[in-house]
Design a protein around this motif. Structure first.
Motif, PDB file in Angstrom:
ATOM      1  N   MET A 182       0.827  -1.081   0.120  1.00  0.00           N
ATOM      2  CA  MET A 182      -0.086   0.112  -0.112  1.00  0.00           C
ATOM      3  C   MET A 182       0.809   1.355  -0.149  1.00  0.00           C
ATOM      4  SD  MET A 182      -2.848   0.928   2.746  1.00  0.00           S
ATOM      5  CE  MET A 182      -3.877  -0.370   2.415  1.00  0.00           C
ATOM      6  N   LYS A 183       0.473   2.199  -0.882  1.00  0.00           N
ATOM      7  CA  LYS A 183       1.422   3.459  -0.730  1.00  0.00           C
ATOM      8  C   LYS A 183       0.571   4.382   0.064  1.00  0.00           C
ATOM      9  CE  LYS A 183       2.863   2.513  -5.308  1.00  0.00           C
ATOM     10  NZ  LYS A 183       3.480   3.215  -6.709  1.00  0.00           N
ATOM     11  N   ILE A 184       1.449   5.643   0.474  1.00  0.00           N
ATOM     12  CA  ILE A 184       0.849   6.580   1.379  1.00  0.00           C
ATOM     13  C   ILE A 184      -0.250   7.423   0.669  1.00  0.00           C
ATOM     14  CG2 ILE A 184       1.663   9.012   2.311  1.00  0.00           C
ATOM     15  CD1 ILE A 184       4.354   7.559   2.712  1.00  0.00           C
ATOM     16  N   LYS A 185      -0.233   7.440  -0.683  1.00  0.00           N
ATOM     17  CA  LYS A 185      -1.480   8.000  -1.440  1.00  0.00           C
ATOM     18  C   LYS A 185      -2.670   7.494  -1.059  1.00  0.00           C
ATOM     19  CE  LYS A 185      -0.348   6.318  -5.791  1.00  0.00           C
ATOM     20  NZ  LYS A 185       0.059   6.783  -7.294  1.00  0.00           N
ATOM     21  N   ASP A 186      -2.494   5.895  -0.966  1.00  0.00           N
ATOM     22  CA  ASP A 186      -3.565   5.063  -0.562  1.00  0.00           C
ATOM     23  C   ASP A 186      -4.291   5.229   0.800  1.00  0.00           C
ATOM     24  OD1 ASP A 186      -3.393   3.786  -3.227  1.00  0.00           O
ATOM     25  OD2 ASP A 186      -1.895   2.446  -2.308  1.00  0.00           O
ATOM     26  N   ILE A 187      -3.196   5.623   1.691  1.00  0.00           N
ATOM     27  CA  ILE A 187      -3.465   5.790   2.802  1.00  0.00           C
ATOM     28  C   ILE A 187      -4.261   7.105   3.091  1.00  0.00           C
ATOM     29  CG2 ILE A 187      -2.924   6.251   5.390  1.00  0.00           C
ATOM     30  CD1 ILE A 187      -0.761   4.088   4.954  1.00  0.00           C
ATOM     31  N   ILE A 188      -4.095   8.080   2.373  1.00  0.00           N
ATOM     32  CA  ILE A 188      -4.757   9.466   2.404  1.00  0.00           C
ATOM     33  C   ILE A 188      -5.977   9.049   1.865  1.00  0.00           C
ATOM     34  CG2 ILE A 188      -4.586  11.566   1.316  1.00  0.00           C
ATOM     35  CD1 ILE A 188      -1.509  11.314   1.149  1.00  0.00           C
ATOM     36  N   GLU A 189      -6.218   8.575   0.802  1.00  0.00           N
ATOM     37  CA  GLU A 189      -7.494   8.140   0.054  1.00  0.00           C
ATOM     38  C   GLU A 189      -8.593   7.577   1.224  1.00  0.00           C
ATOM     39  OE1 GLU A 189      -9.462   5.878  -3.468  1.00  0.00           O
ATOM     40  OE2 GLU A 189      -7.788   6.980  -3.733  1.00  0.00           O
ATOM     41  N   LEU A 190      -7.889   6.367   1.930  1.00  0.00           N
ATOM     42  CA  LEU A 190      -8.674   5.489   2.602  1.00  0.00           C
ATOM     43  C   LEU A 190      -9.199   5.926   4.028  1.00  0.00           C
ATOM     44  CD1 LEU A 190      -6.889   2.181   2.078  1.00  0.00           C
ATOM     45  CD2 LEU A 190      -9.041   2.393   1.321  1.00  0.00           C
ATOM     46  N   ASP A 202      -8.090  -3.863   6.546  1.00  0.00           N
ATOM     47  CA  ASP A 202      -9.330  -4.627   5.799  1.00  0.00           C
ATOM     48  C   ASP A 202      -8.824  -4.350   4.150  1.00  0.00           C
ATOM     49  OD1 ASP A 202     -11.216  -5.409   7.337  1.00  0.00           O
ATOM     50  OD2 ASP A 202     -12.521  -3.867   7.196  1.00  0.00           O
ATOM     51  N   ASN A 203      -7.617  -3.339   4.255  1.00  0.00           N
ATOM     52  CA  ASN A 203      -7.367  -3.125   2.814  1.00  0.00           C
ATOM     53  C   ASN A 203      -5.969  -3.578   2.604  1.00  0.00           C
ATOM     54  OD1 ASN A 203      -9.056  -1.379   0.957  1.00  0.00           O
ATOM     55  ND2 ASN A 203      -9.545  -0.752   3.186  1.00  0.00           N
ATOM     56  N   GLY A 204      -5.411  -4.477   3.339  1.00  0.00           N
ATOM     57  CA  GLY A 204      -4.192  -5.271   3.086  1.00  0.00           C
ATOM     58  C   GLY A 204      -2.973  -5.141   4.162  1.00  0.00           C
ATOM     59  N   LEU A 205      -3.233  -4.062   4.624  1.00  0.00           N
ATOM     60  CA  LEU A 205      -1.984  -3.533   5.550  1.00  0.00           C
ATOM     61  C   LEU A 205      -1.841  -4.120   6.901  1.00  0.00           C
ATOM     62  CD1 LEU A 205       0.455  -1.624   5.099  1.00  0.00           C
ATOM     63  CD2 LEU A 205      -0.874   0.166   6.284  1.00  0.00           C
ATOM     64  N   ARG A 206      -0.903  -4.889   6.991  1.00  0.00           N
ATOM     65  CA  ARG A 206      -0.974  -5.629   8.609  1.00  0.00           C
ATOM     66  C   ARG A 206       0.232  -5.179   9.341  1.00  0.00           C
ATOM     67  NH1 ARG A 206      -5.098  -7.103   6.296  1.00  0.00           N
ATOM     68  NH2 ARG A 206      -5.607  -9.280   5.730  1.00  0.00           N
ATOM     69  N   GLY A 207       0.205  -5.664  10.404  1.00  0.00           N
ATOM     70  CA  GLY A 207       1.132  -5.320  11.475  1.00  0.00           C
ATOM     71  C   GLY A 207       2.548  -6.349  11.357  1.00  0.00           C
ATOM     72  N   LEU A 236       4.552   1.109   1.495  1.00  0.00           N
ATOM     73  CA  LEU A 236       4.465   0.638   2.821  1.00  0.00           C
ATOM     74  C   LEU A 236       3.907  -0.776   3.095  1.00  0.00           C
ATOM     75  CD1 LEU A 236       2.480   3.751   4.277  1.00  0.00           C
ATOM     76  CD2 LEU A 236       4.984   3.402   4.047  1.00  0.00           C
ATOM     77  N   HIS A 237       4.397  -1.581   4.021  1.00  0.00           N
ATOM     78  CA  HIS A 237       4.097  -2.814   4.160  1.00  0.00           C
ATOM     79  C   HIS A 237       3.502  -3.370   5.449  1.00  0.00           C
ATOM     80  CE1 HIS A 237       6.016  -3.642   0.312  1.00  0.00           C
ATOM     81  NE2 HIS A 237       6.804  -3.078   0.760  1.00  0.00           N
ATOM     82  N   SER A 238       3.567  -2.342   6.404  1.00  0.00           N
ATOM     83  CA  SER A 238       3.033  -2.841   7.690  1.00  0.00           C
ATOM     84  C   SER A 238       2.773  -1.511   8.511  1.00  0.00           C
ATOM     85  CB  SER A 238       4.156  -3.684   8.669  1.00  0.00           C
ATOM     86  OG  SER A 238       5.327  -2.968   8.732  1.00  0.00           O
ATOM     87  N   ALA A 239       2.118  -1.658   9.619  1.00  0.00           N
ATOM     88  CA  ALA A 239       1.554  -0.489  10.425  1.00  0.00           C
ATOM     89  C   ALA A 239       1.416  -0.841  11.932  1.00  0.00           C
ATOM     90  CB  ALA A 239       0.293  -0.022   9.876  1.00  0.00           C
ATOM     91  N   CYS A 240       1.464   0.237  12.532  1.00  0.00           N
ATOM     92  CA  CYS A 240       0.919   0.066  14.202  1.00  0.00           C
ATOM     93  C   CYS A 240       0.180   1.367  14.645  1.00  0.00           C
ATOM     94  CB  CYS A 240       2.192  -0.258  14.924  1.00  0.00           C
ATOM     95  SG  CYS A 240       2.904   1.120  15.646  1.00  0.00           S
ATOM     96  N   GLY A 241      -0.534   1.022  15.473  1.00  0.00           N
ATOM     97  CA  GLY A 241      -1.329   1.974  16.136  1.00  0.00           C
ATOM     98  C   GLY A 241      -0.997   2.099  17.851  1.00  0.00           C
ATOM     99  N   SER A 242      -0.655   3.194  18.335  1.00  0.00           N
ATOM    100  CA  SER A 242      -0.249   3.331  19.485  1.00  0.00           C
ATOM    101  C   SER A 242      -0.134   4.996  20.040  1.00  0.00           C
ATOM    102  CB  SER A 242       0.997   2.483  19.955  1.00  0.00           C
ATOM    103  OG  SER A 242       1.268   2.767  21.474  1.00  0.00           O
ATOM    104  N   ASP A 243      -0.692   4.931  21.034  1.00  0.00           N
ATOM    105  CA  ASP A 243      -0.163   6.460  21.679  1.00  0.00           C
ATOM    106  C   ASP A 243       0.674   6.403  22.756  1.00  0.00           C
ATOM    107  OD1 ASP A 243      -2.245   7.485  20.262  1.00  0.00           O
ATOM    108  OD2 ASP A 243      -3.749   7.550  21.870  1.00  0.00           O
ATOM    109  N   MET A 244       1.485   5.279  23.026  1.00  0.00           N
ATOM    110  CA  MET A 244       2.521   4.961  24.161  1.00  0.00           C
ATOM    111  C   MET A 244       3.785   4.861  23.178  1.00  0.00           C
ATOM    112  SD  MET A 244       1.060   3.294  27.396  1.00  0.00           S
ATOM    113  CE  MET A 244       2.316   3.482  27.940  1.00  0.00           C
TER     114      MET A 244
END
Length: 113
Positions: free
Chosen positions: A1-9, A107-112, A25-33
């Motif tokens: 997934m490309k950054i421009k795809d994230i912008i759209e999604l 849901d759009n294929g980006l995983r941790g 980009l091939h992976s992601a994480c979500g955290s406030d810590m």
């Protein structure tokens, strides 16, 4: 997934438009810590967070991340944007919640790692 795809999604605003959005980009994480990001995150390309301080960008840089997405409408200050631009880290903001963003990207294929 490309950054421009994230912008759209995520219906996000690109706060660093001078940087390349065609980066893959091939992976992601979500955290406030950031201590958890430093301790547990490996090979993540995008960080999603509601934490709004310059340490977010510094942590992303240390972990070789390519993109930071601020959720819930958060916007970093000028110092954080300056550091991000110097480190070639794209910065986005979206009004969506962290949980929602993670679900959309998953849901759009980006995983941790």
């Amino acid at each position: 997934m490309k950054i421009k795809d994230i912008i759209e999604l995520l219906e996000a605003e690109n706060l660093t438009p001078e940087l390349d959005c065609d980066v893959e980009l091939h992976s992601a994480c979500g955290s406030d810590m950031m201590s958890d990001v430093l301790a547990y995150v490996k090979d993540q390309a995008v960080l999603l967070t509601g934490l709004n301080n310059p340490q977010v960008i510094r942590t992303a840089d240390m972990m070789d991340m390519l993109c930071v997405v601020y959720v819930r409408g958060k916007r970093p200050d000028d110092l954080a944007l300056k550091i991000a631009t110097e480190k070639n880290i794209c910065v986005l903001t979206t009004k969506k919640a962290l949980f929602t963003c993670c679900g959309i990207l998953y849901d759009n294929g980006l995983r941790g790692a």
